[in-house]
Design an enzyme around this catalytic site. Structure first.
Site, PDB file in Angstrom:
ATOM      1  N   HIS A  76      74.981  34.594  42.986  1.00  0.00           N
ATOM      2  CA  HIS A  76      75.170  33.190  43.341  1.00  0.00           C
ATOM      3  C   HIS A  76      76.512  32.927  44.021  1.00  0.00           C
ATOM      4  CE1 HIS A  76      74.251  29.005  43.238  1.00  0.00           C
ATOM      5  NE2 HIS A  76      75.415  28.744  42.679  1.00  0.00           N
TER       6      HIS A  76
ATOM      7  N   LYS B 299      73.833  17.576  50.457  1.00  0.00           N
ATOM      8  CA  LYS B 299      73.158  17.399  49.152  1.00  0.00           C
ATOM      9  C   LYS B 299      74.104  16.779  48.142  1.00  0.00           C
ATOM     10  CE  LYS B 299      72.606  20.945  46.055  1.00  0.00           C
ATOM     11  NZ  LYS B 299      72.055  22.217  45.538  1.00  0.00           N
TER      12      LYS B 299
ATOM     13  N   GLY C  74      64.287  21.107  43.037  1.00  0.00           N
ATOM     14  CA  GLY C  74      64.804  19.809  43.500  1.00  0.00           C
ATOM     15  C   GLY C  74      65.555  19.903  44.819  1.00  0.00           C
TER      16      GLY C  74
END
Ligand code: R5P
Length: 314
Positions: free
Chosen positions: A131, A193, A227
């Protein structure tokens, strides 16, 4: 040098371990990994691994903490069985989002997990598209990080899309989108976002770039609730995209991801087999699974023979 390669796996992704072994033209190693009725985990290697070059394949997905303990106990058992070298092959590294102390009184769990692996006795780690890059530095042992994005880029290049635009679903993925766009000769766009504190829900606020009449490819490292990409899909449709595809390396996919992404707004979802789909599957949206097993197999071969792993990506 160590004796021959031995590949073992725990209980969550035997299919990937078997495919890696097929690529390496060796049998998957025989190990028992099970829980007693009190949930304690037991491990026993059913073959001699003394002085062998041992690879333990275990992506850390739900139930994450059980899979992590399985891996740690497998490392411990291999150490005590006098394995020559132990490499934890963790295609998906859990707790990667807990990679910095960005609020008061919170942990850096990605670092803690690295400590666990080292203390258990791992000599090396082989992972993929973690990540955050800084997680590599949480280890004091060698870590090779593979990337599946070239595989995804090659797949998209093979589709011969019209006016392709690679879309970063948040600013953090802008560089990734730019790299992929360069590989397939596409434009890029970036979604701004917003995520509210520690909540899992995300909202696409605005689009930087053009989507009208374009074949859009949203690219992310992982999908959890869906999402982030679902709101990007909606935004691209509102902006008149001709088609919208989503690709990610790690389909972590909580149950609700299958609900929010099974939509006619999405033309295709592409992901790899770095981890198993533990919570179900898609009913209507076309899916394409790209296997990372050959890449992991090649990396294992190179680590074993002292070859360059980086050369895999040149
Ligand atoms: C965020 O930084 C990541 O790249 C992904 O966008 C995120 O982890 C996806 O999470 P979710 O699917 O829950 O929105």
């Amino acid at each position: 040098m160590f004796r021959e390669i031995a590949v073992f796996t725990g209980n969550n992704h035997k299919g990937l371990a078997e495919s890696i072994c097929k690529h390496l033209e060796i049998p998957l190693g025989d190990v028992q990994v099970f829980q007693f009725s009190n949930e304690e985990i037991f491990v026993k290697y059913e073959e001699n691994i003394r002085e062998r070059d041992v690879y333990l394949v275990q992506p850390l997905v739900a139930p994450v903490n059980t899979r992590l303990m399985e891996l740690l106990i497998m490392i411990d058992a291999a150490k005590r069985a006098s394995a020559g070298r132990i490499t934890a092959v963790v295609p998906y590294y859990a707790y990667g989002r807990s990679d910095k102390k960005d609020q008061p009184r919170v942990p850096v769990t990605a670092r803690l997990v690295a400590n666990f692996m080292e203390v258990a006795g791992a000599d090396r780690v082989l992972s993929m598209d973690m990540h955050a890059g800084q997680i590599q530095g949480f280890f004091n042992i060698p870590l090779d990080e593979l990337t599946a994005f070239p595989l995804i880029a090659d797949y998209f290049a093979s589709l011969n899309l019209h006016a392709p635009t690679v879309v970063a679903p948040d600013v953090g993925r802008a560089k990734l989108a730019r790299d992929l766009a360069a590989r397939i000769d596409a434009d890029i766009a970036i979604v701004d976002k917003k995520r509210d504190g520690n909540k899992e829900s995300a909202e696409a606020m605005t689009l930087i770039g053009e989507a009208k009449d374009r074949d859009c490819l949203i690219l992310d490292d992982e999908i959890l609730t869906g999402g982030t990409v679902a709101s990007a899909v909606r935004l691209l449709r509102e902006r008149g995209a001709a088609s919208v595809r989503v690709a990610c390396v790690h389909p972590v996919m909580a149950p609700k991801a299958f609900e929010v992404l099974d939509t006619p707004d999405l033309d295709e979802i592409v992901f790899t087999d770095s981890l198993p789909l533990v919570h179900g599957g898609f009913k209507t949206v076309p899916t394409t699974v790209l296997s990372v097993a050959p890449m992991i197999g090649d990396a294992i071969h190179r680590i074993h023979t002292g070859g360059s792993v980086g050369a895999l990506f040149r």
